[in-house]
Design an enzyme around this catalytic site. Structure first.
Site, mmCIF file in Angstrom:
data_model
loop_
_atom_site.group_PDB
_atom_site.id
_atom_site.type_symbol
_atom_site.label_atom_id
_atom_site.label_comp_id
_atom_site.label_asym_id
_atom_site.label_seq_id
_atom_site.Cartn_x
_atom_site.Cartn_y
_atom_site.Cartn_z
ATOM 1 C CD GLU A 159 4.258 -6.613 8.866
ATOM 2 O OE1 GLU A 159 3.065 -5.842 8.618
ATOM 3 O OE2 GLU A 159 5.038 -6.934 7.982
ATOM 4 C CG ASN A 209 8.380 -8.302 9.260
ATOM 5 O OD1 ASN A 209 7.747 -8.747 10.418
ATOM 6 N ND2 ASN A 209 7.863 -7.253 8.630
ATOM 7 C CE LYS A 257 6.322 -8.672 4.865
ATOM 8 N NZ LYS A 257 5.895 -7.399 5.362
ATOM 9 C CD GLU A 268 7.922 -4.656 5.358
ATOM 10 O OE1 GLU A 268 8.222 -5.872 5.955
ATOM 11 O OE2 GLU A 268 6.778 -4.589 4.889
ATOM 12 C CB CYS A 328 2.220 -8.219 6.025
ATOM 13 S SG CYS A 328 1.153 -6.708 5.373
ATOM 14 C CG ASN A 330 1.701 -3.018 10.442
ATOM 15 O OD1 ASN A 330 1.511 -2.230 11.284
ATOM 16 N ND2 ASN A 330 2.233 -4.165 10.980
HETATM 17 N N1 CDT Z 1 3.634 -4.629 5.669
HETATM 18 C C1 CDT Z 1 3.341 -5.142 4.534
HETATM 19 O O1 CDT Z 1 4.086 -6.036 4.132
HETATM 20 N N2 CDT Z 1 2.645 -4.170 3.715
HETATM 21 C C2 CDT Z 1 2.371 -4.251 2.393
HETATM 22 C C3 CDT Z 1 2.387 -3.124 1.837
HETATM 23 C C4 CDT Z 1 3.495 -2.902 1.013
HETATM 24 S S1 CDT Z 1 3.226 -1.355 0.095
HETATM 25 C C5 CDT Z 1 4.844 -0.793 -0.481
HETATM 26 C C6 CDT Z 1 1.204 -5.298 1.934
HETATM 27 O O2 CDT Z 1 1.305 -6.124 1.280
HETATM 28 O O3 CDT Z 1 0.314 -4.968 2.740
#
Ligand code: CDT
Length: 329
Positions: free
Chosen positions: A56, A124, A141, A160, A186, A211
């Site tokens: 991502e 995203n 996303k 985000e 993600c 990430n």
């Molecule tokens: N990038 C991403 O979606 N990360 C989320 C962590 C969010 S923490 C507020 C994940 O689900 O890995």
């Protein structure tokens, strides 16, 4: 529409790679990040890969961890208003030269003059690129995690909800080489609904970049527990939907903020067949039998035979929990 029973059953295979990226520092240029992706594309191709899954937001640092009120600066540093762009073109050129397809995530800016409603839009996004270098699929996303407001007391931000709109393309499945492929990004991997909607369209492989911070933003949680949950979800979603799952991380310390790796390829049986061991640039490869999920799809997870949507209404009617004990209504 293709009937599921008409899937070609001859030996259908795809050699797939997950190309995990180590940290991309705030100061690192997009050109440098793309050079690293190109190197991994070559490594994957040398190991026989026909399709490579990148993370991502792969061209920059994970910028939603910083509050920035200067949207012009955010746009210029982190968003792409065309794809391929001059900086990312080498990735497309190399893929075409090698005859390898790829999935990659990036921050997409739709300029106002190209937007149907005349509004600048930001998503995203992930794209599916064919071995001839053409973009054949796009996903924006849908499950955006985190918050939109500034939390100065927090160790880091997860903005985000500030920087992106919720995706507007649904969960499409694409015919890609010999397979039916869906894309997620993600946090989508935490939502069974996302996988099921792909499964209902016959997906055989679900690709996903991520990430994920090693630390929980909201409450203390042992990092090992977070990795265990990540693997648990990948395995459960693969099995319950009889799909290959290919998940690729951006990992390691970005400007002091750590993200876990553990990029994985999971078979439709729910078994992990390949996993990274570092938090650096690392390529894992697996020769996937695309028919491996057929027995499951014919029997235990024959959705047509066994699902009971007439009892699933709440899933689409209700977003959050409302406590409604049956004996109190
Ligand atoms: N990038 C991403 O979606 N990360 C989320 C962590 C969010 S923490 C507020 C994940 O689900 O890995």
């Amino acid at each position: 529409m293709t009937d599921p029973s008409t899937r070609q059953s001859a030996d259908r295979r795809m050699v797939v790679a997950a190309a995990q990226l180590g940290p991309v520092q705030l100061e690192e240029s997009r050109e440098s990040a793309v050079t690293r992706l190109v190197t991994m594309l070559r490594t994957a191709a040398a190991r026989g890969a026909e399709f490579v899954v990148f993370p991502e937001l792969a061209f920059t640092t994970f910028f939603p961890r910083w509050w920035n009120e200067d949207q012009d600066e955010v746009d210029a540093r982190f968003f792409e208003s065309s794809m391929p762009s001059p900086d990312t073109q080498p990735l497309f050129d190399t893929a075409r030269d090698l005859g390898v397809g790829f999935y990659v995530g990036y921050a997409e800016l739709v300029p106002a003059d190209q937007s149907p409603d005349g509004r600048t839009r930001r998503f995203n996004t992930a794209i599916l690129v064919a071995p001839n270098g053409e973009i054949i699929g796009k996903y924006r996303k849908i499950h955006l995690p985190g918050h939109a407001d500034h939390k100065p007391e927090a160790a880091f931000q997860h903005l985000e909800k500030r920087y992106f709109e919720v995706g507007d393309l649904g969960f499409p499945v694409y015919r890609f080489m010999d397979a039916l492929v869906g894309m997620l990004i993600c946090n989508d991997r935490r939502w069974p609904e996302a996988y099921r909607v792909l499964g209902l369209q016959g997906a055989e492989m679900v690709t996903l970049g991520y990430n994920t911070p090693t630390e929980n933003l909201h409450y203390p949680e042992p990092p090992a527990q977070r990795v265990a949950q990540h693997l648990l979800m990948a395995q459960a979603m693969a099995y319950q939907n009889a799909v290959w799952v290919v998940q690729s991380a951006k990992a390691g310390f970005e400007n002091g903020f750590r993200m876990f790796g553990n990029s994985v390829i999971v078979a439709p049986t729910g078994e992990v067949v390949a996993k990274t061991t570092s938090e650096d640039d690392e390529v894992i490869v697996h020769d996937c039998d695309l028919s491996l999920g057929d027995d499951l799809r014919r029997t235990m997870f024959n959705l047509e035979a066994h699902r009971r949507p007439e009892h699933y209404g709440l899933i689409v009617e209700r977003t959050g929990v409302r406590i409604t004990p049956a004996n109190e209504i």
